[in-house]
Design a protein around this motif. Structure first.
Motif, PDB file in Angstrom:
ATOM      1  N   GLU A  26      -7.204  11.224 -28.475  1.00  0.00           N
ATOM      2  CA  GLU A  26      -5.910  10.708 -28.908  1.00  0.00           C
ATOM      3  C   GLU A  26      -4.799  11.661 -28.474  1.00  0.00           C
ATOM      4  O   GLU A  26      -4.902  12.878 -28.663  1.00  0.00           O
ATOM      5  CB  GLU A  26      -5.885  10.535 -30.420  1.00  0.00           C
ATOM      6  CG  GLU A  26      -6.882   9.508 -30.932  1.00  0.00           C
ATOM      7  CD  GLU A  26      -6.821   9.308 -32.432  1.00  0.00           C
ATOM      8  OE1 GLU A  26      -6.826   8.164 -32.878  1.00  0.00           O
ATOM      9  OE2 GLU A  26      -6.749  10.339 -33.150  1.00  0.00           O
ATOM     10  N   LEU A  27      -3.746  11.107 -27.883  1.00  0.00           N
ATOM     11  CA  LEU A  27      -2.591  11.894 -27.490  1.00  0.00           C
ATOM     12  C   LEU A  27      -1.636  12.117 -28.661  1.00  0.00           C
ATOM     13  O   LEU A  27      -0.805  13.025 -28.623  1.00  0.00           O
ATOM     14  CB  LEU A  27      -1.851  11.198 -26.347  1.00  0.00           C
ATOM     15  CG  LEU A  27      -2.640  11.034 -25.046  1.00  0.00           C
ATOM     16  CD1 LEU A  27      -1.895  10.133 -24.076  1.00  0.00           C
ATOM     17  CD2 LEU A  27      -2.933  12.386 -24.409  1.00  0.00           C
ATOM     18  N   GLU A  28      -1.733  11.274 -29.670  1.00  0.00           N
ATOM     19  CA  GLU A  28      -0.909  11.388 -30.874  1.00  0.00           C
ATOM     20  C   GLU A  28      -1.824  11.195 -32.073  1.00  0.00           C
ATOM     21  O   GLU A  28      -3.041  11.215 -31.952  1.00  0.00           O
ATOM     22  CB  GLU A  28       0.208  10.339 -30.861  1.00  0.00           C
ATOM     23  CG  GLU A  28       1.172  10.478 -29.699  1.00  0.00           C
ATOM     24  CD  GLU A  28       2.271   9.440 -29.712  1.00  0.00           C
ATOM     25  OE1 GLU A  28       3.445   9.837 -29.675  1.00  0.00           O
ATOM     26  OE2 GLU A  28       1.952   8.229 -29.754  1.00  0.00           O
ATOM     27  N   SER A  29      -1.226  10.972 -33.232  1.00  0.00           N
ATOM     28  CA  SER A  29      -1.992  10.622 -34.428  1.00  0.00           C
ATOM     29  C   SER A  29      -1.263   9.488 -35.138  1.00  0.00           C
ATOM     30  O   SER A  29      -0.049   9.301 -34.963  1.00  0.00           O
ATOM     31  CB  SER A  29      -2.124  11.821 -35.370  1.00  0.00           C
ATOM     32  OG  SER A  29      -0.862  12.147 -35.933  1.00  0.00           O
ATOM     33  N   VAL A  30      -2.015   8.730 -35.919  1.00  0.00           N
ATOM     34  CA  VAL A  30      -1.388   7.670 -36.695  1.00  0.00           C
ATOM     35  C   VAL A  30      -0.332   8.250 -37.630  1.00  0.00           C
ATOM     36  O   VAL A  30       0.765   7.706 -37.778  1.00  0.00           O
ATOM     37  CB  VAL A  30      -2.445   6.892 -37.505  1.00  0.00           C
ATOM     38  CG1 VAL A  30      -1.785   5.848 -38.392  1.00  0.00           C
ATOM     39  CG2 VAL A  30      -3.436   6.213 -36.572  1.00  0.00           C
ATOM     40  N   ALA A  31      -0.642   9.377 -38.244  1.00  0.00           N
ATOM     41  CA  ALA A  31       0.297   9.982 -39.186  1.00  0.00           C
ATOM     42  C   ALA A  31       1.610  10.355 -38.498  1.00  0.00           C
ATOM     43  O   ALA A  31       2.696  10.134 -39.050  1.00  0.00           O
ATOM     44  CB  ALA A  31      -0.332  11.209 -39.836  1.00  0.00           C
ATOM     45  N   SER A  32       1.529  10.913 -37.286  1.00  0.00           N
ATOM     46  CA  SER A  32       2.761  11.301 -36.591  1.00  0.00           C
ATOM     47  C   SER A  32       3.585  10.082 -36.208  1.00  0.00           C
ATOM     48  O   SER A  32       4.813  10.104 -36.250  1.00  0.00           O
ATOM     49  CB  SER A  32       2.439  12.148 -35.356  1.00  0.00           C
ATOM     50  OG  SER A  32       1.783  11.371 -34.360  1.00  0.00           O
ATOM     51  N   GLN A  33       2.904   8.993 -35.819  1.00  0.00           N
ATOM     52  CA  GLN A  33       3.621   7.763 -35.492  1.00  0.00           C
ATOM     53  C   GLN A  33       4.313   7.198 -36.728  1.00  0.00           C
ATOM     54  O   GLN A  33       5.496   6.839 -36.684  1.00  0.00           O
ATOM     55  CB  GLN A  33       2.665   6.732 -34.903  1.00  0.00           C
ATOM     56  CG  GLN A  33       2.163   7.057 -33.513  1.00  0.00           C
ATOM     57  CD  GLN A  33       1.369   5.905 -32.890  1.00  0.00           C
ATOM     58  OE1 GLN A  33       1.001   4.957 -33.567  1.00  0.00           O
ATOM     59  NE2 GLN A  33       1.114   5.996 -31.610  1.00  0.00           N
ATOM     60  N   MET A  34       3.595   7.089 -37.829  1.00  0.00           N
ATOM     61  CA  MET A  34       4.162   6.534 -39.048  1.00  0.00           C
ATOM     62  C   MET A  34       5.313   7.378 -39.578  1.00  0.00           C
ATOM     63  O   MET A  34       6.281   6.858 -40.117  1.00  0.00           O
ATOM     64  CB  MET A  34       3.084   6.448 -40.126  1.00  0.00           C
ATOM     65  CG  MET A  34       1.908   5.583 -39.789  1.00  0.00           C
ATOM     66  SD  MET A  34       2.345   3.855 -39.725  1.00  0.00           S
ATOM     67  CE  MET A  34       0.846   3.197 -39.036  1.00  0.00           C
ATOM     68  N   ALA A  35       5.195   8.693 -39.423  1.00  0.00           N
ATOM     69  CA  ALA A  35       6.224   9.597 -39.943  1.00  0.00           C
ATOM     70  C   ALA A  35       7.569   9.371 -39.275  1.00  0.00           C
ATOM     71  O   ALA A  35       8.628   9.600 -39.887  1.00  0.00           O
ATOM     72  CB  ALA A  35       5.791  11.046 -39.777  1.00  0.00           C
ATOM     73  N   GLY A  76       8.860   6.693 -41.460  1.00  0.00           N
ATOM     74  CA  GLY A  76       8.973   7.101 -42.851  1.00  0.00           C
ATOM     75  C   GLY A  76      10.098   8.074 -43.110  1.00  0.00           C
ATOM     76  O   GLY A  76      10.600   8.160 -44.239  1.00  0.00           O
ATOM     77  N   ARG A  77      10.509   8.823 -42.073  1.00  0.00           N
ATOM     78  CA  ARG A  77      11.583   9.792 -42.248  1.00  0.00           C
ATOM     79  C   ARG A  77      12.969   9.142 -42.291  1.00  0.00           C
ATOM     80  O   ARG A  77      13.950   9.803 -42.616  1.00  0.00           O
ATOM     81  CB  ARG A  77      11.543  10.839 -41.131  1.00  0.00           C
ATOM     82  CG  ARG A  77      10.433  11.858 -41.289  1.00  0.00           C
ATOM     83  CD  ARG A  77      10.679  13.080 -40.419  1.00  0.00           C
ATOM     84  NE  ARG A  77      10.542  12.784 -39.010  1.00  0.00           N
ATOM     85  CZ  ARG A  77       9.439  12.976 -38.300  1.00  0.00           C
ATOM     86  NH1 ARG A  77       8.360  13.463 -38.887  1.00  0.00           N
ATOM     87  NH2 ARG A  77       9.391  12.696 -37.014  1.00  0.00           N
ATOM     88  N   MET A  78      13.054   7.866 -41.955  1.00  0.00           N
ATOM     89  CA  MET A  78      14.345   7.186 -42.043  1.00  0.00           C
ATOM     90  C   MET A  78      14.842   7.163 -43.488  1.00  0.00           C
ATOM     91  O   MET A  78      14.064   6.923 -44.406  1.00  0.00           O
ATOM     92  CB  MET A  78      14.244   5.746 -41.534  1.00  0.00           C
ATOM     93  CG  MET A  78      14.244   5.600 -40.035  1.00  0.00           C
ATOM     94  SD  MET A  78      14.487   3.862 -39.525  1.00  0.00           S
ATOM     95  CE  MET A  78      12.887   3.165 -39.932  1.00  0.00           C
ATOM     96  N   ALA A  79      16.142   7.378 -43.669  1.00  0.00           N
ATOM     97  CA  ALA A  79      16.735   7.283 -44.999  1.00  0.00           C
ATOM     98  C   ALA A  79      16.610   5.850 -45.510  1.00  0.00           C
ATOM     99  O   ALA A  79      16.573   4.905 -44.717  1.00  0.00           O
ATOM    100  CB  ALA A  79      18.199   7.698 -44.949  1.00  0.00           C
ATOM    101  N   PRO A  80      16.534   5.645 -46.819  1.00  0.00           N
ATOM    102  CA  PRO A  80      16.415   4.285 -47.363  1.00  0.00           C
ATOM    103  C   PRO A  80      17.491   3.331 -46.846  1.00  0.00           C
ATOM    104  O   PRO A  80      17.193   2.176 -46.527  1.00  0.00           O
ATOM    105  CB  PRO A  80      16.537   4.510 -48.875  1.00  0.00           C
ATOM    106  CG  PRO A  80      15.994   5.890 -49.090  1.00  0.00           C
ATOM    107  CD  PRO A  80      16.439   6.677 -47.884  1.00  0.00           C
TER     108      PRO A  80
END
Length: 311
Positions: A183-192, A195-199
């Motif tokens: 894997e070149l990335e991770s699911v967690a890094s993609q989702m983050a 997820g880091r977007m403000a509400p």
């Protein structure tokens, strides 16, 4: 093209679609009657006698996509390693954990409709009914995840299926051959990234998605991407990249600056490392990473590697 982000995010698509991988036997049966054609985009990268093939994918599919044309199929068979953004056949608990952390409300907050201006709430309800999505399904989801789910359903409406996704097919074939998959990335890094977007930004992201569905832009974008990929239409892919880069909406800038430009350098790092470690390898990543200004092939050329576009 800003709302069709789902074509770039493997783990998210699989989890939202709620589907299991297509078994190898079914995949092999799908190959027998399929026509052979160029798909996506293909590059050959060389350094000191080592060769890596770079293939542009989409994270949905149809039986008619397979098998791929002979050059790519030969490269896949000869490769010591297959590299994907994320392996959709990897540990499913990691995908679920990342989605819970970055895509679901915690501590009883929600639902997402409460984040929307009042006029948008009945519009969202209508769209959920239109796509056959139950209210309980989206109740724990953050706004960005609901927007992604709407994109999933649009691709399904047009006949493309998650269990036939290109990266899933590649992974299934590699695992069946006993080939190493990295894997070149991770699911967690993609989702983050989402997820880091403000509400407030997530709510804006969802509002723009609702607008795009209602004015048919989402359907048009889905058709354009799938047609360009399935025909390996270089000019059309470049037009899509240019349109994406020119989009000044919030979601458009998020795609251009965060999902594409923000990820391309690290993807290029991983592919360069793979090339130098393995004599023969294949890397398969979302096709929009391979076109436009600042693309992964452009970055690799800038590092002195020999990069040839095959189609």
């Amino acid at each position: 093209m800003r709302r069709q982000i789902i074509v770039m995010f493997t783990g998210l698509f699989w989890l939202l679609a709620g589907l299991a991988p297509l078994p190898v036997a079914a995949q092999e049966a799908a190959q027998k009657s399929a026509p052979v054609a160029n798909r996506g985009a293909l590059f050959r990268i060389e350094h000191d006698g080592h060769v890596a093939w770079l293939f542009g994918t989409i994270h949905v599919g149809a039986r008619s996509f397979y098998p791929f044309e002979p050059r790519l199929m030969t490269a896949l068979r000869e490769a010591g390693v297959l590299a994907l953004e994320v392996d959709p056949l990897g540990p499913q608990d990691e995908i679920a954990r990342a989605v819970r952390e970055h895509g679901m409300y915690q501590n009883g907050r929600g639902p997402a409709s409460a984040e929307l201006p009042a006029p948008y709430r009945p519009r969202l309800e209508r769209l959920l009914r239109q796509y056959g999505i139950g209210a309980q399904t989206v109740a724990p989801m953050k706004p960005w995840m609901i927007a992604s789910l709407l994109a999933v359903r649009e691709f399904e409406k047009q006949g493309y299926r998650a269990e036939l996704a290109v990266d899933a097919w590649l992974s299934e074939q590699a695992h069946a051959r006993g080939q190493k998959v990295v894997e070149l990335e991770s699911v967690a890094s993609q989702m983050a990234l989402f997820g880091r977007m403000a509400p407030a930004d997530q709510a804006r992201f969802l509002r723009e998605s609702i607008d795009a569905v209602e004015d048919k832009e989402q359907a048009d974008d889905a058709r354009a991407i799938l047609q360009a990929w399935s025909q390996a239409d270089r000019a059309a892919l470049e037009r899509i990249a240019a349109k994406t880069a020119a989009d000044t909406t919030y979601s458009g800038r998020f795609v251009s600056e965060v999902l594409l430009a923000g990820r391309n350098p690290a993807l290029a790092d991983g592919i360069e490392k793979l090339l130098k470690q393995e004599r023969r390898s294949v890397a398969a990543i979302g096709v929009l990473h391979l076109v436009g200004t600042g693309s992964v092939p452009e970055l690799l050329r800038g590092r002195g590697l020999r990069v040839e576009r095959i189609y």
